[in-house]
Design a protein around this motif. Structure first.
Motif, PDB file in Angstrom:
ATOM      1  N   LYS A   1       0.821  -1.207   0.000  1.00  0.00           N
ATOM      2  CA  LYS A   1       0.000   0.000   0.000  1.00  0.00           C
ATOM      3  C   LYS A   1       0.859   1.262   0.000  1.00  0.00           C
ATOM      4  O   LYS A   1       2.051   1.220   0.299  1.00  0.00           O
ATOM      5  CB  LYS A   1      -0.919   0.024   1.216  1.00  0.00           C
ATOM      6  CG  LYS A   1      -1.870  -1.155   1.324  1.00  0.00           C
ATOM      7  CD  LYS A   1      -2.922  -1.122   0.239  1.00  0.00           C
ATOM      8  CE  LYS A   1      -3.928  -2.250   0.416  1.00  0.00           C
ATOM      9  NZ  LYS A   1      -4.981  -2.215  -0.629  1.00  0.00           N
ATOM     10  N   GLN A   2       0.237   2.389  -0.340  1.00  0.00           N
ATOM     11  CA  GLN A   2       0.915   3.674  -0.311  1.00  0.00           C
ATOM     12  C   GLN A   2       0.943   4.186   1.126  1.00  0.00           C
ATOM     13  O   GLN A   2       0.099   3.826   1.936  1.00  0.00           O
ATOM     14  CB  GLN A   2       0.184   4.683  -1.201  1.00  0.00           C
ATOM     15  CG  GLN A   2       0.206   4.362  -2.680  1.00  0.00           C
ATOM     16  CD  GLN A   2       1.585   4.500  -3.280  1.00  0.00           C
ATOM     17  OE1 GLN A   2       2.327   5.426  -2.956  1.00  0.00           O
ATOM     18  NE2 GLN A   2       1.938   3.571  -4.150  1.00  0.00           N
ATOM     19  N   ARG A   3       1.920   5.031   1.415  1.00  0.00           N
ATOM     20  CA  ARG A   3       1.990   5.632   2.728  1.00  0.00           C
ATOM     21  C   ARG A   3       0.795   6.570   2.897  1.00  0.00           C
ATOM     22  O   ARG A   3       0.455   7.323   1.983  1.00  0.00           O
ATOM     23  CB  ARG A   3       3.293   6.405   2.896  1.00  0.00           C
ATOM     24  CG  ARG A   3       3.505   6.969   4.290  1.00  0.00           C
ATOM     25  CD  ARG A   3       4.885   7.590   4.446  1.00  0.00           C
ATOM     26  NE  ARG A   3       5.940   6.603   4.234  1.00  0.00           N
ATOM     27  CZ  ARG A   3       7.237   6.842   4.429  1.00  0.00           C
ATOM     28  NH1 ARG A   3       7.628   8.043   4.848  1.00  0.00           N
ATOM     29  NH2 ARG A   3       8.123   5.891   4.202  1.00  0.00           N
ATOM     30  N   GLU A   4       0.149   6.525   4.047  1.00  0.00           N
ATOM     31  CA  GLU A   4      -1.023   7.345   4.292  1.00  0.00           C
ATOM     32  C   GLU A   4      -0.941   8.068   5.628  1.00  0.00           C
ATOM     33  O   GLU A   4      -0.279   7.619   6.558  1.00  0.00           O
ATOM     34  CB  GLU A   4      -2.295   6.490   4.246  1.00  0.00           C
ATOM     35  CG  GLU A   4      -2.345   5.388   5.287  1.00  0.00           C
ATOM     36  CD  GLU A   4      -3.560   4.488   5.146  1.00  0.00           C
ATOM     37  OE1 GLU A   4      -4.428   4.782   4.296  1.00  0.00           O
ATOM     38  OE2 GLU A   4      -3.647   3.493   5.883  1.00  0.00           O
TER      39      GLU A   4
ATOM     40  N   LEU B   1      -7.388  -1.678  18.392  1.00  0.00           N
ATOM     41  CA  LEU B   1      -6.640  -1.963  17.168  1.00  0.00           C
ATOM     42  C   LEU B   1      -7.289  -3.068  16.341  1.00  0.00           C
ATOM     43  O   LEU B   1      -7.853  -4.022  16.876  1.00  0.00           O
ATOM     44  CB  LEU B   1      -5.207  -2.337  17.512  1.00  0.00           C
ATOM     45  CG  LEU B   1      -4.326  -1.149  17.914  1.00  0.00           C
ATOM     46  CD1 LEU B   1      -3.079  -1.624  18.639  1.00  0.00           C
ATOM     47  CD2 LEU B   1      -3.955  -0.338  16.682  1.00  0.00           C
ATOM     48  N   LYS B   2      -7.198  -2.910  15.031  1.00  0.00           N
ATOM     49  CA  LYS B   2      -7.766  -3.849  14.082  1.00  0.00           C
ATOM     50  C   LYS B   2      -6.655  -4.437  13.217  1.00  0.00           C
ATOM     51  O   LYS B   2      -5.608  -3.824  13.053  1.00  0.00           O
ATOM     52  CB  LYS B   2      -8.792  -3.144  13.184  1.00  0.00           C
ATOM     53  CG  LYS B   2      -9.883  -2.398  13.930  1.00  0.00           C
ATOM     54  CD  LYS B   2     -10.744  -1.600  12.963  1.00  0.00           C
ATOM     55  CE  LYS B   2     -11.822  -0.826  13.688  1.00  0.00           C
ATOM     56  NZ  LYS B   2     -12.658  -0.022  12.752  1.00  0.00           N
ATOM     57  N   PRO B   3      -6.884  -5.614  12.645  1.00  0.00           N
ATOM     58  CA  PRO B   3      -5.868  -6.214  11.777  1.00  0.00           C
ATOM     59  C   PRO B   3      -5.435  -5.275  10.649  1.00  0.00           C
ATOM     60  O   PRO B   3      -4.261  -5.275  10.261  1.00  0.00           O
ATOM     61  CB  PRO B   3      -6.571  -7.459  11.228  1.00  0.00           C
ATOM     62  CG  PRO B   3      -7.490  -7.850  12.335  1.00  0.00           C
ATOM     63  CD  PRO B   3      -8.018  -6.533  12.852  1.00  0.00           C
ATOM     64  N   GLU B   4      -6.356  -4.465  10.127  1.00  0.00           N
ATOM     65  CA  GLU B   4      -6.027  -3.545   9.054  1.00  0.00           C
ATOM     66  C   GLU B   4      -5.138  -2.380   9.495  1.00  0.00           C
ATOM     67  O   GLU B   4      -4.685  -1.590   8.671  1.00  0.00           O
ATOM     68  CB  GLU B   4      -7.296  -2.994   8.375  1.00  0.00           C
ATOM     69  CG  GLU B   4      -8.315  -2.414   9.339  1.00  0.00           C
ATOM     70  CD  GLU B   4      -9.413  -3.406   9.691  1.00  0.00           C
ATOM     71  OE1 GLU B   4     -10.600  -2.997   9.681  1.00  0.00           O
ATOM     72  OE2 GLU B   4      -9.095  -4.578   9.965  1.00  0.00           O
ATOM     73  N   ASP B   5      -4.889  -2.267  10.799  1.00  0.00           N
ATOM     74  CA  ASP B   5      -3.979  -1.245  11.308  1.00  0.00           C
ATOM     75  C   ASP B   5      -2.529  -1.698  11.181  1.00  0.00           C
ATOM     76  O   ASP B   5      -1.607  -0.923  11.432  1.00  0.00           O
ATOM     77  CB  ASP B   5      -4.277  -0.924  12.774  1.00  0.00           C
ATOM     78  CG  ASP B   5      -5.603  -0.209  12.966  1.00  0.00           C
ATOM     79  OD1 ASP B   5      -5.942   0.658  12.133  1.00  0.00           O
ATOM     80  OD2 ASP B   5      -6.302  -0.513  13.950  1.00  0.00           O
ATOM     81  N   THR B   6      -2.330  -2.947  10.814  1.00  0.00           N
ATOM     82  CA  THR B   6      -0.986  -3.485  10.653  1.00  0.00           C
ATOM     83  C   THR B   6      -0.231  -2.698   9.590  1.00  0.00           C
ATOM     84  O   THR B   6      -0.672  -2.586   8.451  1.00  0.00           O
ATOM     85  CB  THR B   6      -1.035  -4.966  10.251  1.00  0.00           C
ATOM     86  OG1 THR B   6      -1.621  -5.726  11.309  1.00  0.00           O
ATOM     87  CG2 THR B   6       0.365  -5.499   9.978  1.00  0.00           C
ATOM     88  N   ALA B   7       0.907  -2.137   9.977  1.00  0.00           N
ATOM     89  CA  ALA B   7       1.700  -1.315   9.070  1.00  0.00           C
ATOM     90  C   ALA B   7       2.966  -0.847   9.769  1.00  0.00           C
ATOM     91  O   ALA B   7       3.121  -1.013  10.974  1.00  0.00           O
ATOM     92  CB  ALA B   7       0.891  -0.101   8.609  1.00  0.00           C
ATOM     93  N   VAL B   8       3.848  -0.248   8.991  1.00  0.00           N
ATOM     94  CA  VAL B   8       5.010   0.413   9.558  1.00  0.00           C
ATOM     95  C   VAL B   8       4.573   1.849   9.799  1.00  0.00           C
ATOM     96  O   VAL B   8       4.091   2.517   8.885  1.00  0.00           O
ATOM     97  CB  VAL B   8       6.224   0.391   8.606  1.00  0.00           C
ATOM     98  CG1 VAL B   8       7.373   1.207   9.198  1.00  0.00           C
ATOM     99  CG2 VAL B   8       6.672  -1.045   8.364  1.00  0.00           C
ATOM    100  N   TYR B   9       4.724   2.313  11.014  1.00  0.00           N
ATOM    101  CA  TYR B   9       4.318   3.663  11.376  1.00  0.00           C
ATOM    102  C   TYR B   9       5.525   4.593  11.409  1.00  0.00           C
ATOM    103  O   TYR B   9       6.536   4.285  12.041  1.00  0.00           O
ATOM    104  CB  TYR B   9       3.607   3.657  12.738  1.00  0.00           C
ATOM    105  CG  TYR B   9       2.204   3.107  12.661  1.00  0.00           C
ATOM    106  CD1 TYR B   9       1.095   3.945  12.769  1.00  0.00           C
ATOM    107  CD2 TYR B   9       1.987   1.747  12.438  1.00  0.00           C
ATOM    108  CE1 TYR B   9      -0.192   3.446  12.671  1.00  0.00           C
ATOM    109  CE2 TYR B   9       0.702   1.237  12.332  1.00  0.00           C
ATOM    110  CZ  TYR B   9      -0.383   2.093  12.450  1.00  0.00           C
ATOM    111  OH  TYR B   9      -1.659   1.593  12.348  1.00  0.00           O
ATOM    112  N   TYR B  10       5.393   5.726  10.723  1.00  0.00           N
ATOM    113  CA  TYR B  10       6.481   6.681  10.598  1.00  0.00           C
ATOM    114  C   TYR B  10       6.189   8.006  11.284  1.00  0.00           C
ATOM    115  O   TYR B  10       5.074   8.519  11.219  1.00  0.00           O
ATOM    116  CB  TYR B  10       6.770   6.977   9.126  1.00  0.00           C
ATOM    117  CG  TYR B  10       7.219   5.783   8.319  1.00  0.00           C
ATOM    118  CD1 TYR B  10       8.569   5.470   8.194  1.00  0.00           C
ATOM    119  CD2 TYR B  10       6.294   4.977   7.666  1.00  0.00           C
ATOM    120  CE1 TYR B  10       8.979   4.383   7.443  1.00  0.00           C
ATOM    121  CE2 TYR B  10       6.694   3.888   6.916  1.00  0.00           C
ATOM    122  CZ  TYR B  10       8.039   3.596   6.806  1.00  0.00           C
ATOM    123  OH  TYR B  10       8.444   2.518   6.056  1.00  0.00           O
ATOM    124  N   CYS B  11       7.206   8.573  11.893  1.00  0.00           N
ATOM    125  CA  CYS B  11       7.133   9.887  12.521  1.00  0.00           C
ATOM    126  C   CYS B  11       7.576  10.922  11.502  1.00  0.00           C
ATOM    127  O   CYS B  11       8.557  10.716  10.774  1.00  0.00           O
ATOM    128  CB  CYS B  11       8.049   9.911  13.744  1.00  0.00           C
ATOM    129  SG  CYS B  11       8.176  11.502  14.576  1.00  0.00           S
TER     130      CYS B  11
END
Length: 115
Positions: free
Chosen positions: A43-46, A85-95
């Motif tokens: 996915k794209q960064r959002e 939290l939901k499974p769709e929240d799985t991602a790399v989180y960036y500051c």
């Protein structure tokens, strides 16, 4: 010189909570809006949430009511409290941090929501 370091990522079950933190170094006191972004596999960064120096916040629709962003200008830190939290929240989180019109990014911290 500018460096943003995220921490707090990990594995959590659906419905659980997690708190992410971002520490900034090598910057002055001219930094303005800070925010959290995420990127899931394929996915794209959002945008997740942003917060101004005065504390005004903006949240993506998919996290409203579940996540809370905060910052401490003196400590040059930012946090993201994530609940339900939901499974769709799985991602790399960036500051992210803006100073003099320049964008700075951390390396990211992985959040995995799975049972």
């Amino acid at each position: 010189q500018v460096q943003l370091v995220e921490s707090g990522g990990g594995l959590v079950q659906p419905g659980g909570s997690l708190r992410l933190s971002c520490a900034a170094s090598g910057i002055g006191f001219s930094f303005r809006t800070m925010g959290w972004y995420r990127q899931a596999p394929g996915k794209q960064r959002e945008l997740v949430a942003t917060i101004t120096r005065s504390g005004s916040t903006n949240y993506a629709e998919f996290v409203k009511g579940r996540f809370t962003i905060s910052r401490d200008n003196a400590k040059k830190t930012m946090s993201l409290e994530m609940n339900t939290l939901k499974p769709e929240d799985t991602a790399v989180y960036y500051c992210n941090l803006d100073e003099f019109g320049m964008d700075y990014w951390g390396k990211g911290t992985l959040v995995t929501v799975s049972s």
